[in-house]
Design a protein around this motif. Structure first.
Motif, PDB file in Angstrom:
ATOM      1  N   LEU A   1      29.977  42.832  37.736  1.00 22.68           N
ATOM      2  CA  LEU A   1      31.326  42.238  37.695  1.00 22.68           C
ATOM      3  C   LEU A   1      31.622  41.372  38.915  1.00 22.68           C
ATOM      4  CD1 LEU A   1      33.355  45.297  36.339  1.00 22.68           C
ATOM      5  CD2 LEU A   1      32.497  43.334  35.040  1.00 22.68           C
ATOM      6  N   GLY A   2      30.563  40.788  39.477  1.00 23.63           N
ATOM      7  CA  GLY A   2      30.762  39.935  40.647  1.00 23.63           C
ATOM      8  C   GLY A   2      31.646  38.734  40.352  1.00 23.63           C
ATOM      9  N   GLU A   3      31.526  38.184  39.159  1.00 21.84           N
ATOM     10  CA  GLU A   3      32.342  37.034  38.787  1.00 21.84           C
ATOM     11  C   GLU A   3      33.826  37.410  38.717  1.00 21.84           C
ATOM     12  OE1 GLU A   3      28.367  36.920  36.526  1.00 21.84           O
ATOM     13  OE2 GLU A   3      29.972  38.379  36.883  1.00 21.84           O
ATOM     14  N   LEU A   4      34.113  38.573  38.150  1.00 23.85           N
ATOM     15  CA  LEU A   4      35.498  39.028  38.054  1.00 23.85           C
ATOM     16  C   LEU A   4      36.064  39.303  39.436  1.00 23.85           C
ATOM     17  CD1 LEU A   4      37.905  39.955  36.322  1.00 23.85           C
ATOM     18  CD2 LEU A   4      36.860  42.236  36.236  1.00 23.85           C
ATOM     19  N   ARG A   5      35.266  39.950  40.277  1.00 23.39           N
ATOM     20  CA  ARG A   5      35.725  40.241  41.639  1.00 23.39           C
ATOM     21  C   ARG A   5      36.084  38.953  42.369  1.00 23.39           C
ATOM     22  NH1 ARG A   5      33.931  44.546  44.541  1.00 23.39           N
ATOM     23  NH2 ARG A   5      32.054  44.653  43.243  1.00 23.39           N
ATOM     24  N   GLU A   6      35.208  37.959  42.303  1.00 23.20           N
ATOM     25  CA  GLU A   6      35.446  36.703  43.016  1.00 23.20           C
ATOM     26  C   GLU A   6      36.681  35.994  42.479  1.00 23.20           C
ATOM     27  OE1 GLU A   6      33.272  32.363  43.424  1.00 23.20           O
ATOM     28  OE2 GLU A   6      32.011  34.160  43.516  1.00 23.20           O
TER      29      GLU A   6
ATOM     30  N   SER B   1      19.430  43.863  35.368  1.00 27.14           N
ATOM     31  CA  SER B   1      20.662  43.077  35.328  1.00 27.14           C
ATOM     32  C   SER B   1      20.691  42.250  34.051  1.00 27.14           C
ATOM     33  CB  SER B   1      20.761  42.159  36.550  1.00 27.14           C
ATOM     34  OG  SER B   1      20.866  42.915  37.744  1.00 27.14           O
ATOM     35  N   PHE B   2      21.855  42.130  33.465  1.00 31.79           N
ATOM     36  CA  PHE B   2      21.995  41.341  32.250  1.00 31.79           C
ATOM     37  C   PHE B   2      23.396  40.747  32.201  1.00 31.79           C
ATOM     38  CE2 PHE B   2      22.896  45.766  31.423  1.00 31.79           C
ATOM     39  CZ  PHE B   2      24.065  45.759  30.694  1.00 31.79           C
ATOM     40  N   THR B   3      23.535  39.740  31.364  1.00 32.20           N
ATOM     41  CA  THR B   3      24.790  39.001  31.265  1.00 32.20           C
ATOM     42  C   THR B   3      25.395  39.178  29.887  1.00 32.20           C
ATOM     43  OG1 THR B   3      24.005  37.343  32.846  1.00 32.20           O
ATOM     44  CG2 THR B   3      25.843  36.714  31.424  1.00 32.20           C
TER      45      THR B   3
ATOM     46  N   ASP C   1      34.904  35.285  25.441  1.00 31.00           N
ATOM     47  CA  ASP C   1      35.727  34.092  25.212  1.00 31.00           C
ATOM     48  C   ASP C   1      36.529  33.727  26.453  1.00 31.00           C
ATOM     49  OD1 ASP C   1      34.819  33.810  22.628  1.00 31.00           O
ATOM     50  OD2 ASP C   1      36.498  34.913  21.741  1.00 31.00           O
ATOM     51  N   ASN C   2      36.998  34.744  27.162  1.00 27.13           N
ATOM     52  CA  ASN C   2      37.791  34.504  28.368  1.00 27.13           C
ATOM     53  C   ASN C   2      37.871  35.801  29.174  1.00 27.13           C
ATOM     54  OD1 ASN C   2      40.017  36.119  27.194  1.00 27.13           O
ATOM     55  ND2 ASN C   2      40.295  34.315  25.874  1.00 27.13           N
ATOM     56  N   MET C   3      38.497  35.714  30.344  1.00 27.68           N
ATOM     57  CA  MET C   3      38.584  36.867  31.230  1.00 27.68           C
ATOM     58  C   MET C   3      39.371  38.019  30.594  1.00 27.68           C
ATOM     59  SD  MET C   3      40.214  37.145  35.073  1.00 27.68           S
ATOM     60  CE  MET C   3      41.862  37.565  34.458  1.00 27.68           C
ATOM     61  N   PHE C   4      40.357  37.704  29.786  1.00 23.88           N
ATOM     62  CA  PHE C   4      41.179  38.759  29.183  1.00 23.88           C
ATOM     63  C   PHE C   4      40.377  39.577  28.175  1.00 23.88           C
ATOM     64  CE2 PHE C   4      44.183  35.435  30.521  1.00 23.88           C
ATOM     65  CZ  PHE C   4      44.958  36.193  31.392  1.00 23.88           C
ATOM     66  N   ALA C   5      39.409  38.943  27.495  1.00 25.42           N
ATOM     67  CA  ALA C   5      38.540  39.687  26.584  1.00 25.42           C
ATOM     68  C   ALA C   5      37.640  40.643  27.373  1.00 25.42           C
ATOM     69  CB  ALA C   5      37.703  38.726  25.755  1.00 25.42           C
ATOM     70  N   LEU C   6      37.158  40.194  28.531  1.00 24.98           N
ATOM     71  CA  LEU C   6      36.366  41.070  29.401  1.00 24.98           C
ATOM     72  C   LEU C   6      37.197  42.255  29.871  1.00 24.98           C
ATOM     73  CD1 LEU C   6      34.092  41.925  31.347  1.00 24.98           C
ATOM     74  CD2 LEU C   6      34.922  40.164  32.949  1.00 24.98           C
TER      75      LEU C   6
ATOM     76  N   ALA D   1      29.685  37.509  32.358  1.00 25.91           N
ATOM     77  CA  ALA D   1      29.963  38.709  33.146  1.00 25.91           C
ATOM     78  C   ALA D   1      28.636  39.418  33.392  1.00 25.91           C
ATOM     79  CB  ALA D   1      30.923  39.641  32.412  1.00 25.91           C
ATOM     80  N   THR D   2      28.321  39.640  34.652  1.00 26.02           N
ATOM     81  CA  THR D   2      27.062  40.277  35.028  1.00 26.02           C
ATOM     82  C   THR D   2      27.241  41.786  35.139  1.00 26.02           C
ATOM     83  OG1 THR D   2      26.328  38.328  36.239  1.00 26.02           O
ATOM     84  CG2 THR D   2      25.273  40.410  36.810  1.00 26.02           C
TER      85      THR D   2
END
Length: 297
Positions: free
Chosen positions: A148-153, A197-199, A203-208, A254-255
């Motif tokens: 979740l590095g992308e979400l954190r950033e 690790s996998f990705t 559709d968007n951050m809210f779906a994650l 999302a990683t």
């Protein structure tokens, strides 16, 4: 009573109970993937385990994977809450940071994606090793660094932009080298770690975020902000996420990183490292012999 450490453990269980009550097929994909890998890894172990324990899996997927592997005679589940106990396996209600297992009492302990949420991970691993019979096996997974590095950033960038500060919103995750050190510190023999690790695309951050809620993976940090979060904060975070981490088709990445760890309770039959000075040939002599063979016609 105020908890010590990083995590609000009672809140973690509340999130998991809520997720289980609203369970939808497919939302447990992380645990399902780990359980499938567990079955494959057990298949390579050439022995049976009289008593196996699924520790803190909260879904039963790990116990089912052990059963499918055919490697255990008896499988026991240990959970902090009876809400997570269902299915055919005998169960114990206990905290995975305060195991109620006796010393040298079980042969296999499995923990899937739970230990990264303990406040005393070294202590939990020590208790696991202590509960294993000599030559007993521990197999476990933790969320690893990069998860979740992308979400954190994106969340940090949005908060810094809108408020000039930042509060923790995504839990810190372990580094694989640190996990290997924890296994050694706990007294495991033959410790091994590896990472996958996998990705996953959304559709968007809210779906994650919806998926994370469905897995009970909301923010449970003790140091989290208690202030209400305005909607424009998440809207801005979603914009930043899309700007920095989207593919040409507009979907975001999302990683997830899963660290696998294994270790054995020490036993005299296990392979032992050579004692210092016990080698029959010195390294210098071996290198000299290699050079000699290269120069020979």
């Amino acid at each position: 009573m105020q908890e010590n450490g990083l995590f609000d453990r009672s809140l973690i269980q509340a999130h998991r109970r809520r997720a289980m009550a609203k369970f939808a097929p497919g939302t447990d994909f992380l645990l399902a993937r780990a359980a499938d890998d567990l079955e494959d890894r057990l298949a390579t172990v050439e022995r049976r385990f009289p008593v196996a324990v699924d520790l803190g899996g909260h879904t039963g997927l790990a116990a089912e994977a052990i059963a499918r592997s055919g490697k255990a005679d008896e499988i026991i589940r240990i959970e902090q809450d009876t809400a997570f106990l269902h299915g055919p396996f005998p169960a114990i209600v206990a905290d995975d940071e305060a195991l109620s297992l006796g010393p040298a009492s079980v042969d296999l302990i499995v923990s899937l994606l739970s230990l990264q949420l303990t406040n005393d991970t070294p202590g939990a691993l020590f208790q696991i090793r202590h509960a294993l019979k000599p030559d007993g096996l521990f197999l476990g997974t933790m969320a690893g660094g990069g998860t979740l590095g992308e979400l954190r950033e994106s969340l940090l960038a949005a908060e810094a932009e809108l408020t000039g500060g930042a509060s923790p919103r995504v839990a810190p995750f372990a580094d694989i080298r640190d996990v290997g050190g924890l296994l050694q510190r706990a007294g495991f023999a033959l410790p091994v770690t590896d990472v996958e690790s996998f990705t996953v695309r959304y559709d968007n951050m809210f779906a994650l975020i919806a998926d994370l809620r469905a897995m009970g993976m909301q923010n449970s940090l003790l140091g989290r902000s208690r202030r209400p979060v305005p909607r424009h904060f998440f809207l801005r975070a979603a914009e930043i996420y899309a700007e920095r981490f989207s593919d040409p088709d507009g979907r975001i990445r999302a990683t997830f990183s899963i660290i696998w760890m294994s270790g054995w309770a020490p036993h005299a039959s296990q392979q032992q490292p050579l004692k210092p000075g016990s080698a029959k040939t010195s390294l210098a002599a071996a290198l000299a012999e290699t050079e000699k063979s290269k120069k020979a016609p």
